[in-house]
Enzyme design. Sequence first.
Site, mmCIF file in Angstrom:
data_model
loop_
_atom_site.group_PDB
_atom_site.id
_atom_site.type_symbol
_atom_site.label_atom_id
_atom_site.label_comp_id
_atom_site.label_asym_id
_atom_site.label_seq_id
_atom_site.Cartn_x
_atom_site.Cartn_y
_atom_site.Cartn_z
ATOM 1 C CG ASN A 11 -1.939 1.087 1.242
ATOM 2 O OD1 ASN A 11 -1.845 2.045 0.486
ATOM 3 N ND2 ASN A 11 -2.921 0.972 2.117
ATOM 4 C CE LYS A 18 -0.848 2.479 6.522
ATOM 5 N NZ LYS A 18 -2.302 2.566 6.823
ATOM 6 N NE ARG A 93 -5.969 2.301 -0.728
ATOM 7 C CZ ARG A 93 -5.860 3.472 -0.114
ATOM 8 N NH1 ARG A 93 -4.720 3.821 0.464
ATOM 9 N NH2 ARG A 93 -6.868 4.313 -0.093
ATOM 10 C CG HIS A 181 -11.494 5.628 1.811
ATOM 11 N ND1 HIS A 181 -12.067 6.863 2.060
ATOM 12 C CD2 HIS A 181 -10.159 5.786 1.972
ATOM 13 C CE1 HIS A 181 -11.117 7.725 2.371
ATOM 14 N NE2 HIS A 181 -9.949 7.094 2.318
ATOM 15 N N GLY A 210 -9.890 8.618 8.549
ATOM 16 C CA GLY A 210 -8.452 8.592 8.745
ATOM 17 C C GLY A 210 -7.891 9.920 8.266
ATOM 18 N N GLY A 212 -7.355 10.572 5.221
ATOM 19 C CA GLY A 212 -8.404 10.748 4.237
ATOM 20 C C GLY A 212 -9.686 10.228 4.852
ATOM 21 N NE ARG A 241 -6.538 13.810 1.042
ATOM 22 C CZ ARG A 241 -6.763 12.515 0.942
ATOM 23 N NH1 ARG A 241 -7.627 12.055 0.042
ATOM 24 N NH2 ARG A 241 -6.148 11.652 1.724
ATOM 25 C CG ASP A 283 -2.979 13.307 14.684
ATOM 26 O OD1 ASP A 283 -4.090 13.001 15.156
ATOM 27 O OD2 ASP A 283 -1.987 12.550 14.752
ATOM 28 N N GLY A 330 -8.215 4.967 11.177
ATOM 29 C CA GLY A 330 -7.460 5.452 12.326
ATOM 30 C C GLY A 330 -8.240 6.284 13.323
ATOM 31 C CB ILE A 331 -10.004 9.536 13.054
ATOM 32 C CG1 ILE A 331 -8.703 10.298 12.767
ATOM 33 C CG2 ILE A 331 -10.941 10.387 13.898
ATOM 34 C CD1 ILE A 331 -8.883 11.504 11.863
ATOM 35 C CD GLU A 333 -9.759 0.800 12.836
ATOM 36 O OE1 GLU A 333 -8.737 0.503 13.491
ATOM 37 O OE2 GLU A 333 -9.894 0.521 11.627
ATOM 38 C CG HIS A 334 -7.394 3.876 17.111
ATOM 39 N ND1 HIS A 334 -7.387 2.667 17.765
ATOM 40 C CD2 HIS A 334 -6.871 3.628 15.882
ATOM 41 C CE1 HIS A 334 -6.881 1.735 16.977
ATOM 42 N NE2 HIS A 334 -6.568 2.295 15.830
ATOM 43 C CD GLU A 381 -7.638 0.581 3.566
ATOM 44 O OE1 GLU A 381 -8.087 1.394 2.739
ATOM 45 O OE2 GLU A 381 -6.760 0.858 4.405
#
Length: 396
Positions: A11, A18, A93, A181, A210, A212, A241, A283, A330-331, A333-334, A381
């Site tokens: 990715n 990744k 990806r 996505h 995330g 994005g 963005r 962030d 990321g955002i 989930e956490h 993913e």
Amino acid sequence: MTDQGLILVLNCGSSSIKFALFDAGGTAPPRAALHSGKVQGIGQAQPTLDEAGNAPQPVALDAEHPTTAALQLILARITERLRGTPLKAVAHRVVHGGQHYFAPTRITPAVIAELRALIPLAPLHQPFPLKAMSLILQQHPGTAQVACFDTAFHRTVPQVEQLFALPWSAWESGIRRYGFHGLSYDFMSRALPERHGDAARGRTIVAHLGSGASLCAMQDLKSVATTMGFSALDGLMMGTRCGLLDPGAVIYLMQEQKLSTDEVAAMLYHDSGLLGISGVSPDPRELLPLEAGNQRVRLALQLYVQRIVREIGALTAVLGGLDMLVFTAGIGEHNDLLRARICERLGWLGVQIDAQANARHAATISASGSRVTVGVEKTNEEWVAAQQALELLAAP
């Protein structure tokens, strides 16, 4: 590891790559990667290699060709891991498949050339997997490579949702809402019914939040609408963005403020979103502790939530109601604080969350009396890409 080999998933982004290794034995790879990691900070002062089970290590990359150097480093590390086990395929990806690429596709020089023509549609993402494909094609020509497209999952969106109100020639030339996505939403379409049963087949909105960010409205686990459109700039406000923007503002920036195309692109892709409004960071983890004493930070977070709530409302109207809301990436989930703020604004839909379940990031965070099931689901993913590659290679 089986003697049937492994699948490497890459990715590739502008500043990070990744990677994950999956067992290719059987009809489906196990969802847990055998090994995974990432090289991050590519092109920056101090890039690092972060492999599962190890602390991040600083690495030296060629300053003139840092992406190629990062890929070479990853391939060398993977070769060490293989220890004689064959590499069955490399799955990539790819963010944009354009008008023609939706199904997983074997990589050839001709395919790379066609995907390169799509770089203007996804300039932040498209160039980098193409570099990886070309490098592997050159150095390991006998290894199968498969492109897995983020746009593919949204192929089921009705034409009326894909159209822009532009002259018909725009549609014919490929200007339409593609959606992105898709690998993440594909995983949700598999994982949600496993956890929630047939309830997941109802009117569901998945929030992929995330760096994005987008939302996907699903009916019977298929995409029927999504917030990202022609490019990965559309829809929700993101880390850097802008999200949804009046095209008149772009015309104004170019005609009246005399910004060049490149300057506008840099503004919309790199200097907007949470970073642009706050002036501090893209962030939320860095912004939340500062909001009490910084009005711009506070406004940035308010606008972030506002845009998500507004688009959830719009997609709920498309679905004709809402049965399930799921947060991922990321955002999503956490970050329990942002989940709570979003759900608080959705009380009119009957959304109620259990504060303790939300704080511990439980799989279901809705309260017992909530009319909408609210979940948190870790996305995967890389596994979807491995699965798609395996299915393609197994096809007659």
